[in-house]
Design a protein around this motif. Structure first.
Motif, PDB file in Angstrom:
ATOM      1  N   GLU A   1      -5.796   8.949   8.373  1.00  0.00           N
ATOM      2  CA  GLU A   1      -4.519   9.482   8.838  1.00  0.00           C
ATOM      3  C   GLU A   1      -3.688   8.427   9.571  1.00  0.00           C
ATOM      4  O   GLU A   1      -2.451   8.457   9.541  1.00  0.00           O
ATOM      5  N   ASP A   2      -4.375   7.507  10.215  1.00  0.00           N
ATOM      6  CA  ASP A   2      -3.668   6.427  10.906  1.00  0.00           C
ATOM      7  C   ASP A   2      -2.873   5.583   9.910  1.00  0.00           C
ATOM      8  O   ASP A   2      -1.699   5.281  10.116  1.00  0.00           O
ATOM      9  N   LEU A   3      -3.518   5.222   8.803  1.00  0.00           N
ATOM     10  CA  LEU A   3      -2.835   4.438   7.770  1.00  0.00           C
ATOM     11  C   LEU A   3      -1.739   5.258   7.103  1.00  0.00           C
ATOM     12  O   LEU A   3      -0.657   4.737   6.804  1.00  0.00           O
ATOM     13  N   LYS A   4      -1.985   6.538   6.884  1.00  0.00           N
ATOM     14  CA  LYS A   4      -0.971   7.412   6.280  1.00  0.00           C
ATOM     15  C   LYS A   4       0.289   7.452   7.131  1.00  0.00           C
ATOM     16  O   LYS A   4       1.413   7.336   6.623  1.00  0.00           O
ATOM     17  N   THR A   5       0.134   7.605   8.425  1.00  0.00           N
ATOM     18  CA  THR A   5       1.290   7.631   9.328  1.00  0.00           C
ATOM     19  C   THR A   5       2.053   6.314   9.267  1.00  0.00           C
ATOM     20  O   THR A   5       3.291   6.290   9.198  1.00  0.00           O
ATOM     21  N   THR A   6       1.317   5.216   9.252  1.00  0.00           N
ATOM     22  CA  THR A   6       1.944   3.892   9.161  1.00  0.00           C
ATOM     23  C   THR A   6       2.745   3.740   7.879  1.00  0.00           C
ATOM     24  O   THR A   6       3.883   3.258   7.898  1.00  0.00           O
ATOM     25  N   VAL A   7       2.163   4.164   6.757  1.00  0.00           N
ATOM     26  CA  VAL A   7       2.818   4.008   5.459  1.00  0.00           C
ATOM     27  C   VAL A   7       4.062   4.880   5.370  1.00  0.00           C
ATOM     28  O   VAL A   7       5.122   4.428   4.938  1.00  0.00           O
ATOM     29  N   LEU A   8       3.954   6.138   5.775  1.00  0.00           N
ATOM     30  CA  LEU A   8       5.074   7.066   5.644  1.00  0.00           C
ATOM     31  C   LEU A   8       6.212   6.720   6.602  1.00  0.00           C
ATOM     32  O   LEU A   8       7.387   6.906   6.274  1.00  0.00           O
ATOM     33  N   ARG A   9       5.890   6.231   7.763  1.00  0.00           N
ATOM     34  CA  ARG A   9       6.928   5.861   8.732  1.00  0.00           C
ATOM     35  C   ARG A   9       7.436   4.437   8.529  1.00  0.00           C
ATOM     36  O   ARG A   9       8.401   4.030   9.171  1.00  0.00           O
ATOM     37  N   GLU A  10       6.763   3.681   7.665  1.00  0.00           N
ATOM     38  CA  GLU A  10       7.145   2.300   7.351  1.00  0.00           C
ATOM     39  C   GLU A  10       7.204   1.410   8.589  1.00  0.00           C
ATOM     40  O   GLU A  10       8.035   0.527   8.707  1.00  0.00           O
ATOM     41  N   THR A  11       6.294   1.658   9.518  1.00  0.00           N
ATOM     42  CA  THR A  11       6.236   0.831  10.723  1.00  0.00           C
ATOM     43  C   THR A  11       5.394  -0.431  10.511  1.00  0.00           C
ATOM     44  O   THR A  11       5.590  -1.428  11.203  1.00  0.00           O
ATOM     45  N   ARG A  12       4.449  -0.371   9.541  1.00  0.00           N
ATOM     46  CA  ARG A  12       3.624  -1.519   9.217  1.00  0.00           C
ATOM     47  C   ARG A  12       3.514  -1.615   7.693  1.00  0.00           C
ATOM     48  O   ARG A  12       3.770  -0.640   6.976  1.00  0.00           O
ATOM     49  N   VAL A  13       3.146  -2.812   7.211  1.00  0.00           N
ATOM     50  CA  VAL A  13       3.023  -3.030   5.770  1.00  0.00           C
ATOM     51  C   VAL A  13       1.696  -3.705   5.461  1.00  0.00           C
ATOM     52  O   VAL A  13       1.078  -4.339   6.320  1.00  0.00           O
ATOM     53  N   PHE A  14       1.286  -3.600   4.204  1.00  0.00           N
ATOM     54  CA  PHE A  14       0.017  -4.191   3.761  1.00  0.00           C
ATOM     55  C   PHE A  14       0.056  -5.714   3.906  1.00  0.00           C
ATOM     56  O   PHE A  14       1.052  -6.367   3.591  1.00  0.00           O
ATOM     57  N   TYR A  15      -1.117  -6.261   4.332  1.00  0.00           N
ATOM     58  CA  TYR A  15      -1.247  -7.714   4.406  1.00  0.00           C
ATOM     59  C   TYR A  15      -2.389  -8.210   3.522  1.00  0.00           C
ATOM     60  O   TYR A  15      -2.197  -9.032   2.638  1.00  0.00           O
TER      61      TYR A  15
ATOM     62  N   VAL B   1       0.842  -1.182   0.000  1.00  0.00           N
ATOM     63  CA  VAL B   1       0.000   0.000   0.000  1.00  0.00           C
ATOM     64  C   VAL B   1       0.885   1.243   0.000  1.00  0.00           C
ATOM     65  O   VAL B   1       1.900   1.290   0.705  1.00  0.00           O
ATOM     66  N   VAL B   2       0.542   2.238  -0.822  1.00  0.00           N
ATOM     67  CA  VAL B   2       1.321   3.474  -0.908  1.00  0.00           C
ATOM     68  C   VAL B   2       0.391   4.670  -0.762  1.00  0.00           C
ATOM     69  O   VAL B   2      -0.781   4.629  -1.173  1.00  0.00           O
ATOM     70  N   PHE B   3       0.906   5.717  -0.175  1.00  0.00           N
ATOM     71  CA  PHE B   3       0.172   6.976  -0.064  1.00  0.00           C
ATOM     72  C   PHE B   3       0.306   7.720  -1.387  1.00  0.00           C
ATOM     73  O   PHE B   3       1.408   7.893  -1.911  1.00  0.00           O
ATOM     74  N   VAL B   4      -0.829   8.193  -1.950  1.00  0.00           N
ATOM     75  CA  VAL B   4      -0.826   8.848  -3.268  1.00  0.00           C
ATOM     76  C   VAL B   4      -0.920  10.364  -3.137  1.00  0.00           C
ATOM     77  O   VAL B   4      -0.076  11.103  -3.649  1.00  0.00           O
ATOM     78  N   ILE B   5      -1.947  10.852  -2.460  1.00  0.00           N
ATOM     79  CA  ILE B   5      -2.172  12.293  -2.383  1.00  0.00           C
ATOM     80  C   ILE B   5      -3.050  12.602  -1.174  1.00  0.00           C
ATOM     81  O   ILE B   5      -3.828  11.751  -0.715  1.00  0.00           O
ATOM     82  N   GLN B   6      -2.912  13.824  -0.663  1.00  0.00           N
ATOM     83  CA  GLN B   6      -3.762  14.274   0.434  1.00  0.00           C
ATOM     84  C   GLN B   6      -4.879  15.139  -0.147  1.00  0.00           C
ATOM     85  O   GLN B   6      -4.628  16.185  -0.754  1.00  0.00           O
ATOM     86  N   GLU B   7      -6.127  14.703  -0.005  1.00  0.00           N
ATOM     87  CA  GLU B   7      -7.267  15.474  -0.486  1.00  0.00           C
ATOM     88  C   GLU B   7      -8.025  16.069   0.694  1.00  0.00           C
ATOM     89  O   GLU B   7      -7.731  15.750   1.859  1.00  0.00           O
ATOM     90  N   SER B   8      -8.979  16.873   0.393  1.00  0.00           N
ATOM     91  CA  SER B   8      -9.695  17.591   1.453  1.00  0.00           C
ATOM     92  C   SER B   8     -10.420  16.651   2.405  1.00  0.00           C
ATOM     93  O   SER B   8     -10.577  16.943   3.599  1.00  0.00           O
ATOM     94  N   ASP B   9     -10.893  15.532   1.873  1.00  0.00           N
ATOM     95  CA  ASP B   9     -11.617  14.591   2.724  1.00  0.00           C
ATOM     96  C   ASP B   9     -10.725  13.481   3.278  1.00  0.00           C
ATOM     97  O   ASP B   9     -11.219  12.504   3.842  1.00  0.00           O
ATOM     98  N   GLY B  10      -9.400  13.612   3.081  1.00  0.00           N
ATOM     99  CA  GLY B  10      -8.486  12.640   3.670  1.00  0.00           C
ATOM    100  C   GLY B  10      -7.461  12.121   2.679  1.00  0.00           C
ATOM    101  O   GLY B  10      -7.502  12.436   1.471  1.00  0.00           O
ATOM    102  N   PRO B  11      -6.517  11.327   3.148  1.00  0.00           N
ATOM    103  CA  PRO B  11      -5.467  10.785   2.282  1.00  0.00           C
ATOM    104  C   PRO B  11      -6.001   9.726   1.323  1.00  0.00           C
ATOM    105  O   PRO B  11      -6.961   9.022   1.631  1.00  0.00           O
ATOM    106  N   VAL B  12      -5.347   9.638   0.149  1.00  0.00           N
ATOM    107  CA  VAL B  12      -5.708   8.645  -0.856  1.00  0.00           C
ATOM    108  C   VAL B  12      -4.563   7.644  -0.984  1.00  0.00           C
ATOM    109  O   VAL B  12      -3.387   8.032  -1.032  1.00  0.00           O
ATOM    110  N   PHE B  13      -4.921   6.379  -1.074  1.00  0.00           N
ATOM    111  CA  PHE B  13      -3.926   5.317  -1.137  1.00  0.00           C
ATOM    112  C   PHE B  13      -4.116   4.481  -2.393  1.00  0.00           C
ATOM    113  O   PHE B  13      -5.177   4.497  -3.020  1.00  0.00           O
ATOM    114  N   ASP B  14      -3.084   3.722  -2.730  1.00  0.00           N
ATOM    115  CA  ASP B  14      -3.178   2.769  -3.830  1.00  0.00           C
ATOM    116  C   ASP B  14      -2.489   1.485  -3.372  1.00  0.00           C
ATOM    117  O   ASP B  14      -1.562   1.524  -2.548  1.00  0.00           O
TER     118      ASP B  14
END
Length: 394
Positions: A350-364, A190-203
């Motif tokens: 935002e919880d998932l965004k923090t996880t992805v950017l800090r690389e503390t957890r990965v997609f399962y 999972v990767v963070f794509v962009i921050q939109e007004s209603d929250g972060p977008v992932f792919d």
């Protein structure tokens, strides 16, 4: 560049204490220790062997408990003299000096280590010679066994024998390498794509590197010396150089160990035996509150009262490597527990965004949302390297 220090180097750098220590035995001259606090003294780790290679010398300064590693002694001039030749050393990393040309220690020649530090102070070692004997490891093998505390696991044993009875003093080091398979690996990430007004977008995308199978490497964590003086012959049989509890995750799949056997001089053996005693007498070998200062065979040419820590050793070395699988000794039995618990958790926003950017957890996987696991559970690179070692055999 990050410099990795061995456990032995860390012990040496920490053992700058507060009492007098005298090391000796009936067959060696004692080393003289002096009263000292945590001084800014030179710490030397120098070993040359009968291997034809670029030999190495490490120089540092002592460090306290709240510091991460020894302080590298940089910009020194280092050489080794054997009476007929002098080998110059070049600093390749901070505090690490490597001989300009490969060479092997030869019997019958006196080797001295010469050091001049950046501040102009000069140091020299006693003359040391290569032991006459060069005894090989006859056998290196693994057995399922139980240690003295009743714990079951794997014992790594050495057999060695010198018919001439000239070896007598041995030191062992090992480096172990083990296969790591991430138990919650997924081919997707999972990767963070962009921050939109209603929250972060992932792919969710395919992973771009190998993250399922890796290889971890660890070096020895203790000083292992033994002599055969009180035995009927110069022989070690079933000498245990390593015990691994069966619950240790490094045994889970495939394991390899490289054992190096050093035949030492009596002086070097006495030094390392004393160093082992000092490290074991403290509750923490990394504590600044150590029980003593251990002087070796290196001294200042400018001030006879200056303390110098460490030892210049000339030793004969041989090595062997073995491999085995967990299934070889524990067929059909449950694997050891993994390095850490791997509990999947559903995350978003935002919880998932923090996880992805800090690389503390990965997609399962997907299960009513995106589920992640601790990084080490899904990406083996958190514990080792995904590059297969050159020596590895399946």
């Amino acid at each position: 560049m990050y410099t990795r220090y061995t456990y032995r180097e860390k012990i040496t750098c920490c053992l700058i204490g507060v009492i007098l220590l005298m090391v000796g035995s009936a067959c060696t001259e004692p080393f003289q220790g002096e009263v000292a606090g945590l001084e800014d003294i030179l710490v030397v780790n120098a070993l040359i062997t009968n291997e034809n290679k670029h030999q190495e010398v490490r120089l540092s300064r002592p460090y306290r408990f709240d510091e991460n590693a020894p302080i590298a002694e940089e910009n020194a001039m280092v050489s080794i003299d054997n009476g007929t030749e002098q080998f110059a050393f070049e600093e390749v990393e901070p505090g690490i000096y490597v001989s300009d040309v490969p060479f092997a220690a030869e019997t019958g020649k006196p080797y001295r280590l010469l050091i001049t530090t950046e501040n102009g102070r000069s140091y020299q070692s006693d003359a040391m010679q290569l032991p006459v004997a060069n005894t090989s490891i006859d056998n290196l093998y693994a057995e399922r066994t139980t240690n003295d505390e009743g714990d079951e696991g794997m014992g790594i044993f050495v057999d060695t024998f010198d018919a001439s009875s000239e070896s007598n003093y041995y030191r062992y080091e090992y480096q172990e390498t083990f296969k790591i398979i991430a138990p919650f690996w997924s081919p997707m990430d999972v990767v963070f794509v962009i921050q939109e007004s209603d929250g972060p977008v992932f792919d969710v995308i395919l992973r771009e590197r190998e993250e399922k199978v890796c290889y971890g490497t660890e070096r020895e964590k203790s000083i292992n010396v033994v002599n055969t003086l009180n035995l009927g012959e110069d022989r070690l049989s079933r000498y245990n150089v390593r015990f691994i509890d069966r619950s240790d995750y490094i045994l889970s799949h495939r394991y390899s160990i490289l054992v190096r056997q050093y035949v030492q001089t009596p002086e070097a053996f006495a030094y390392y035996e004393a160093l082992r005693g000092l490290s074991q007498s403290s509750t923490s070998v990394f504590s600044e509150d150590q029980p003593g200062f251990l002087a070796g065979n290196i001294f200042s040419l400018d001030d006879e009262n200056e303390n110098v820590a460490g030892f210049f050793e000339v030793a004969a070395v041989t090595e062997k490597r073995i491999f085995f699988n967990y299934e070889d000794f524990f067929p059909g039995e449950e694997l050891p527990p993994y390095f850490q618990e791997c509990m999947p958790a559903t995350q978003s926003g935002e919880d998932l965004k923090t996880t992805v950017l800090r690389e503390t957890r990965v997609f399962y996987d997907f299960n009513q949302g995106i589920r992640t696991v601790p990084r080490a559970c899904g990406d083996c690179n958190a514990l080792g390297s995904n590059k297969v070692p050159d020596f590895w055999e399946e």
